[in-house]
Scaffold this motif. Structure first.
Motif, short mmCIF file in Angstrom:
data_model
loop_
_atom_site.label_atom_id
_atom_site.label_comp_id
_atom_site.label_asym_id
_atom_site.label_seq_id
_atom_site.Cartn_x
_atom_site.Cartn_y
_atom_site.Cartn_z
N ASP A 46 31.71 15.64 -17.68
CA ASP A 46 32.97 15.75 -17.36
C ASP A 46 32.53 17.10 -18.92
OD1 ASP A 46 31.28 14.36 -19.70
OD2 ASP A 46 33.27 13.32 -20.14
N SER A 47 31.91 17.45 -19.37
CA SER A 47 32.34 18.46 -20.57
C SER A 47 30.77 19.23 -20.05
CB SER A 47 32.58 18.13 -21.73
OG SER A 47 31.98 16.93 -22.42
N VAL A 48 31.26 20.59 -20.99
CA VAL A 48 29.54 21.75 -21.64
C VAL A 48 29.95 21.12 -23.13
CG1 VAL A 48 29.67 23.76 -21.56
CG2 VAL A 48 30.89 23.24 -19.82
N ILE A 49 28.80 20.97 -23.62
CA ILE A 49 28.65 20.47 -24.89
C ILE A 49 27.46 21.58 -25.23
CG2 ILE A 49 28.08 18.11 -23.99
CD1 ILE A 49 25.25 18.71 -24.01
N SER A 50 26.47 22.84 -24.76
CA SER A 50 25.96 23.31 -24.92
C SER A 50 26.37 25.09 -23.98
CB SER A 50 24.45 23.25 -25.17
OG SER A 50 24.02 24.09 -25.75
N THR A 51 25.89 26.18 -25.28
CA THR A 51 25.83 27.45 -24.81
C THR A 51 24.95 28.53 -25.11
OG1 THR A 51 27.49 29.29 -23.50
CG2 THR A 51 27.65 28.07 -25.79
N ALA A 52 24.62 29.39 -24.33
CA ALA A 52 24.61 31.00 -25.01
C ALA A 52 24.01 31.70 -24.44
CB ALA A 52 22.33 30.01 -25.06
#
Length: 139
Positions: A46-52
């Motif tokens: 249900d959601s984005v939790i980490s990014t690069a």
């Protein structure tokens, strides 16, 4: 995620700054995604939790990057409730693999003290001081 990264690292932005950043980001992403900009996201159902993010650039060759293609890793961010679970490591590893496929021969980044051990574990080394001069800033 970019704004959440900025809020986490800088704190609250003035309304005029946030507005200008939102406007520039919309234009930037439209122009650069699938061109010279990569984003890797880790998400739950249900959601984005980490990014690069990785910005790919071509520079005059030198012994470190003879093909001339380099990358700048930025916006490595994981929401606080999901930190120390390996998500940042996974998104960075994915960025590195994508960069290899694009012929990128070196990746640079700026890090916090908290992030430095992870980057070292992933093979990043400190090789020089980076100096920056701000030429102008918009009000």
């Amino acid at each position: 995620m970019r704004l959440d990264f900025l809020f986490d690292h800088i704190g609250n932005l003035a309304e005029v700054q946030e507005s200008a950043i939102r406007l520039q980001l919309a234009s930037y992403f439209t122009k650069h995604i699938n061109n010279d900009f990569l984003a890797v996201l880790a998400e739950t159902k249900d959601s984005v939790i980490s990014t690069a993010f990785l910005v790919v650039d071509e520079r005059p060759a030198n012994p470190i990057f003879t093909p001339g293609k380099t990358g700048t890793l930025l916006n490595v961010f994981t929401y606080p409730k999901c930190r120390r679970m390996g998500f940042a490591k996974k998104v960075i590893e994915s960025i590195i693999e994508e960069a290899k496929q694009l012929g990128v021969s070196s990746i640079d980044l700026l890090t916090t003290q908290d992030g430095k051990p992870l980057y070292e574990k992933l093979g990043f080394t400190t090789y020089q001081l980076i100096c920056r001069r701000v030429i102008f800033q918009h009000a």
